[in-house]
Motif scaffolding. Structure first.
Motif, PDB file in Angstrom:
ATOM      1  N   ASP A 112       0.971  -1.235   0.059  1.00 42.57           N
ATOM      2  CA  ASP A 112      -0.033  -0.031   0.176  1.00 42.57           C
ATOM      3  C   ASP A 112       0.809   1.346  -0.080  1.00 42.57           C
ATOM      4  OD1 ASP A 112      -2.475  -0.931   0.124  1.00 42.57           O
ATOM      5  OD2 ASP A 112      -2.598  -1.265   2.145  1.00 42.57           O
ATOM      6  N   MET A 113       0.134   2.469  -0.456  1.00 43.62           N
ATOM      7  CA  MET A 113       0.719   3.926  -0.196  1.00 43.62           C
ATOM      8  C   MET A 113       0.155   4.508   0.981  1.00 43.62           C
ATOM      9  SD  MET A 113       2.536   6.219  -2.013  1.00 43.62           S
ATOM     10  CE  MET A 113       2.516   5.768  -3.932  1.00 43.62           C
ATOM     11  N   VAL A 114       0.749   5.157   1.667  1.00 42.10           N
ATOM     12  CA  VAL A 114       0.271   5.658   2.825  1.00 42.10           C
ATOM     13  C   VAL A 114       0.632   7.123   2.935  1.00 42.10           C
ATOM     14  CG1 VAL A 114       0.150   3.492   4.043  1.00 42.10           C
ATOM     15  CG2 VAL A 114       2.151   4.848   4.267  1.00 42.10           C
ATOM     16  N   ARG A 115      -0.137   7.745   4.063  1.00 45.57           N
ATOM     17  CA  ARG A 115       0.047   9.268   4.080  1.00 45.57           C
ATOM     18  C   ARG A 115       0.244   9.173   5.591  1.00 45.57           C
ATOM     19  NH1 ARG A 115      -4.597  11.534   2.930  1.00 45.57           N
ATOM     20  NH2 ARG A 115      -3.794  11.758   0.877  1.00 45.57           N
ATOM     21  N   THR A 138       3.645  13.422   4.477  1.00 40.04           N
ATOM     22  CA  THR A 138       4.130  12.553   3.175  1.00 40.04           C
ATOM     23  C   THR A 138       3.462  11.365   2.794  1.00 40.04           C
ATOM     24  OG1 THR A 138       6.538  12.055   2.483  1.00 40.04           O
ATOM     25  CG2 THR A 138       6.149  11.456   4.649  1.00 40.04           C
ATOM     26  N   GLU A 139       3.764  11.092   1.756  1.00 42.64           N
ATOM     27  CA  GLU A 139       3.025   9.794   1.141  1.00 42.64           C
ATOM     28  C   GLU A 139       4.294   9.041   0.501  1.00 42.64           C
ATOM     29  OE1 GLU A 139      -0.191  10.443  -1.583  1.00 42.64           O
ATOM     30  OE2 GLU A 139      -1.235  11.747  -0.191  1.00 42.64           O
ATOM     31  N   VAL A 158      -4.997   3.375  10.730  1.00 39.22           N
ATOM     32  CA  VAL A 158      -5.509   4.703  10.394  1.00 39.22           C
ATOM     33  C   VAL A 158      -5.988   5.476  11.632  1.00 39.22           C
ATOM     34  CG1 VAL A 158      -6.861   6.458   9.094  1.00 39.22           C
ATOM     35  CG2 VAL A 158      -5.875   4.181   7.891  1.00 39.22           C
ATOM     36  N   ALA A 194      -3.693   8.082   6.677  1.00 37.88           N
ATOM     37  CA  ALA A 194      -4.628   7.476   5.585  1.00 37.88           C
ATOM     38  C   ALA A 194      -3.622   6.237   5.065  1.00 37.88           C
ATOM     39  CB  ALA A 194      -5.032   8.659   4.613  1.00 37.88           C
ATOM     40  N   ILE A 195      -4.676   5.414   4.141  1.00 34.93           N
ATOM     41  CA  ILE A 195      -4.035   4.492   3.454  1.00 34.93           C
ATOM     42  C   ILE A 195      -4.611   5.312   1.965  1.00 34.93           C
ATOM     43  CG2 ILE A 195      -4.270   2.040   2.290  1.00 34.93           C
ATOM     44  CD1 ILE A 195      -4.911   1.102   5.183  1.00 34.93           C
ATOM     45  N   VAL A 196      -3.625   5.463   1.208  1.00 30.56           N
ATOM     46  CA  VAL A 196      -4.011   6.273  -0.071  1.00 30.56           C
ATOM     47  C   VAL A 196      -4.409   5.099  -1.090  1.00 30.56           C
ATOM     48  CG1 VAL A 196      -3.145   7.791  -1.863  1.00 30.56           C
ATOM     49  CG2 VAL A 196      -2.159   7.938   0.423  1.00 30.56           C
TER      50      VAL A 196
END
Length: 196
Positions: A112-115, A138-139, A158, A194-196
């Motif tokens: 996953d991509m995260v913020r 940052t992501e 989250v 967040a999970i982007v």
């Protein structure tokens, strides 16, 4: 320091000190380096640079190995102390994970991509990076960061915030980074937005 020229020359000295920081010089060794600077400026060096210059790399390698051993020992002791804190858990890989604020959302997967917001320090408290300081989250993809983050951030829900204590081998290992000496144990406070 009386003027800008003197302040700039002093800054030059600070830059030179950073370049030789890995040597971890004693007070007597610093005096020898100062003497070399003075002798070189006056054109009267006490040794031949062609002969002794190549030995600098040998000394650097030996000193770096000693410093790495010290950092490893200090890091291991710090990890043990961190693992003894209330609520701390040590993963099988050696990361110490401690929840600071419980989250209520999902947890990310390694793909996953995260913020996130985060603050990273050395064990002496020196800040090495911070999204808080930049005032901007940052992501990144969890597969694109140090192993400690790939594993540790997957444990956060989250809205949660954790402290990750990363052993050197799960951070940057023997590779130094700007502001991070080789074999450094690192501490991160990570808030999963967040999970982007």
């Amino acid at each position: 320091l009386r003027n800008d020229n003197e302040r700039t020359l002093y800054a030059l000295g600070l830059v030179l000190s950073r370049n030789i920081a890995d040597f971890e010089l004693t007070a007597n060794e610093v005096a020898i380096v100062k003497r070399a600077l003075s002798d070189a400026a006056s054109g009267t060096p006490a040794v031949d640079l062609e002969t002794w210059g190549p030995k600098i790399n040998e000394l650097a390698t030996a000193r770096a190995a000693i410093a790495a051993e010290k950092r490893n020992a200090i890091g291991a002791a710090f990890l043990s102390q961190a693992a003894a804190k209330a609520g701390a858990q040590r993963t099988e890989s050696g990361i110490v994970y401690r929840e600071l604020t419980a989250g209520s959302g999902a947890s990310p997967a390694a793909s996953d991509m995260v913020r996130v917001n985060y603050r990273g320090t050395l064990i002496d408290g020196t800040e090495v990076d911070s999204s808080y300081a930049r005032d901007e989250p940052t992501e990144f993809g969890l597969s694109q960061v140090i192993p400690c983050w790939t594993e540790g951030v997957q444990k956060i829900k989250v809205g949660g915030k954790v402290e990750l204590v990363c052993p050197a081998d799960l951070a940057y290992g023997s590779n130094s980074q700007p502001g991070i000496p080789a074999n450094s144990t690192l501490i991160f406070e990570v808030e999963l937005l967040a999970i982007v």
